[in-house]
Design an enzyme around this catalytic site. Structure first.
Site, mmCIF file in Angstrom:
data_model
loop_
_atom_site.group_PDB
_atom_site.id
_atom_site.type_symbol
_atom_site.label_atom_id
_atom_site.label_comp_id
_atom_site.label_asym_id
_atom_site.label_seq_id
_atom_site.Cartn_x
_atom_site.Cartn_y
_atom_site.Cartn_z
ATOM 1 N N ASN A 76 -118.272 42.422 -14.442
ATOM 2 C CA ASN A 76 -118.301 41.356 -15.289
ATOM 3 C C ASN A 76 -116.776 41.169 -16.087
ATOM 4 O OD1 ASN A 76 -120.405 40.496 -14.438
ATOM 5 N ND2 ASN A 76 -121.678 41.461 -16.153
ATOM 6 N N TYR A 136 -116.833 38.764 -26.959
ATOM 7 C CA TYR A 136 -115.630 39.921 -25.882
ATOM 8 C C TYR A 136 -114.767 38.838 -26.419
ATOM 9 C CZ TYR A 136 -119.743 41.467 -23.453
ATOM 10 O OH TYR A 136 -121.222 42.724 -23.725
ATOM 11 N N ASN A 164 -113.529 51.094 -19.424
ATOM 12 C CA ASN A 164 -114.531 50.201 -19.545
ATOM 13 C C ASN A 164 -116.020 50.253 -18.226
ATOM 14 O OD1 ASN A 164 -116.589 48.180 -20.674
ATOM 15 N ND2 ASN A 164 -114.705 46.371 -21.596
ATOM 16 N N ALA A 196 -122.114 47.328 -18.166
ATOM 17 C CA ALA A 196 -123.383 47.562 -18.808
ATOM 18 C C ALA A 196 -123.949 49.264 -17.742
ATOM 19 C CB ALA A 196 -124.531 46.945 -17.637
ATOM 20 N N HIS A 248 -115.412 50.192 -25.260
ATOM 21 C CA HIS A 248 -115.893 49.117 -25.117
ATOM 22 C C HIS A 248 -115.526 47.923 -26.029
ATOM 23 C CE1 HIS A 248 -118.772 50.882 -23.133
ATOM 24 N NE2 HIS A 248 -118.836 52.178 -23.507
ATOM 25 N N ARG A 289 -126.163 46.479 -31.514
ATOM 26 C CA ARG A 289 -126.762 44.702 -30.100
ATOM 27 C C ARG A 289 -128.104 45.696 -29.544
ATOM 28 N NH1 ARG A 289 -122.219 43.960 -26.092
ATOM 29 N NH2 ARG A 289 -124.285 42.122 -25.816
HETATM 30 C C1 DQA Z 1 -119.164 46.218 -22.993
HETATM 31 C C2 DQA Z 1 -120.307 46.794 -23.173
HETATM 32 C C3 DQA Z 1 -121.719 46.213 -22.516
HETATM 33 O O1 DQA Z 1 -122.843 46.509 -23.021
HETATM 34 C C4 DQA Z 1 -122.345 45.430 -21.656
HETATM 35 O O2 DQA Z 1 -122.085 45.937 -20.682
HETATM 36 C C5 DQA Z 1 -120.270 44.942 -21.082
HETATM 37 C C6 DQA Z 1 -119.542 45.741 -22.065
HETATM 38 C C7 DQA Z 1 -118.161 46.983 -23.827
HETATM 39 O O3 DQA Z 1 -116.638 46.287 -23.430
HETATM 40 O O4 DQA Z 1 -118.435 45.758 -25.593
HETATM 41 O O5 DQA Z 1 -120.267 44.835 -19.874
HETATM 42 O O6 DQA Z 1 -118.833 47.670 -22.329
#
Ligand code: DQA
Length: 143
Positions: free
Chosen positions: A10, A22, A73, A76, A99, A106
């Protein structure tokens, strides 16, 4: 010296994905900043993104042969992929976990990183600068 910056699921949608969490910088512009900063540190930098756990594992395996370190990174997968954790443990090069968001502030399920124990360290909560700080950490680790 070549290093790898890896983005998990993602993260290719950065810029349009939940910008309140983000940020609104696009995936492409963040990667351009990462590559420019890596070059300033004297690294050749490859950026790799996949939404698939297996592809991330395959690239980690290959990195042990063609890279000196990784900024990761895992998205999830961070929270539940024992397979990615095992891949990191299997390779001898340092992996810096990053991250964009502060995962500890969170949802409960984001508080735990199953990869953290096998990474060199974790940087979270600084938006796109988490990647920049990850590069700085890797530079120091690699001397
Ligand atoms: C993430 C944090 C994760 O919990 C989330 O699922 C992401 C992005 C971050 O960069 O803050 O996809 O890794």
């Amino acid at each position: 010296m070549k290093i790898l910056v890896m983005h998990g699921p993602n993260l290719n949608l950065l810029g349009e994905r939940e910008p309140g969490i983000y940020g609104s910088d696009t995936f492409e512009s963040i990667n351009a900043e990462i590559i420019a900063h890596a070059q300033k540190l004297g690294f050749e930098c490859e950026v790799f993104q996949s939404n698939s756990e297996g592809a991330l594992i395959d690239r980690l395996h290959a990195a042990r042969l063609d890279c000196k370190g990784v900024v990761l990174n895992a998205g999830a997968y961070t929270h539940y992929s024992y397979a990615i954790r095992d891949a990191i443990a299997a390779i001898k090069i340092p992996v810096v976990e990053v991250h964009l968001s502060n995962i500890h502030a969170r949802d409960e399920f984001r508080h735990n990183s199953v990869i953290a124990p096998v990474c060199a360290g974790q940087i979270a909560g600084f938006g796109k600068y988490s990647y920049i700080l990850g590069l700085e950490a890797l530079a120091r680790l690699l001397g």
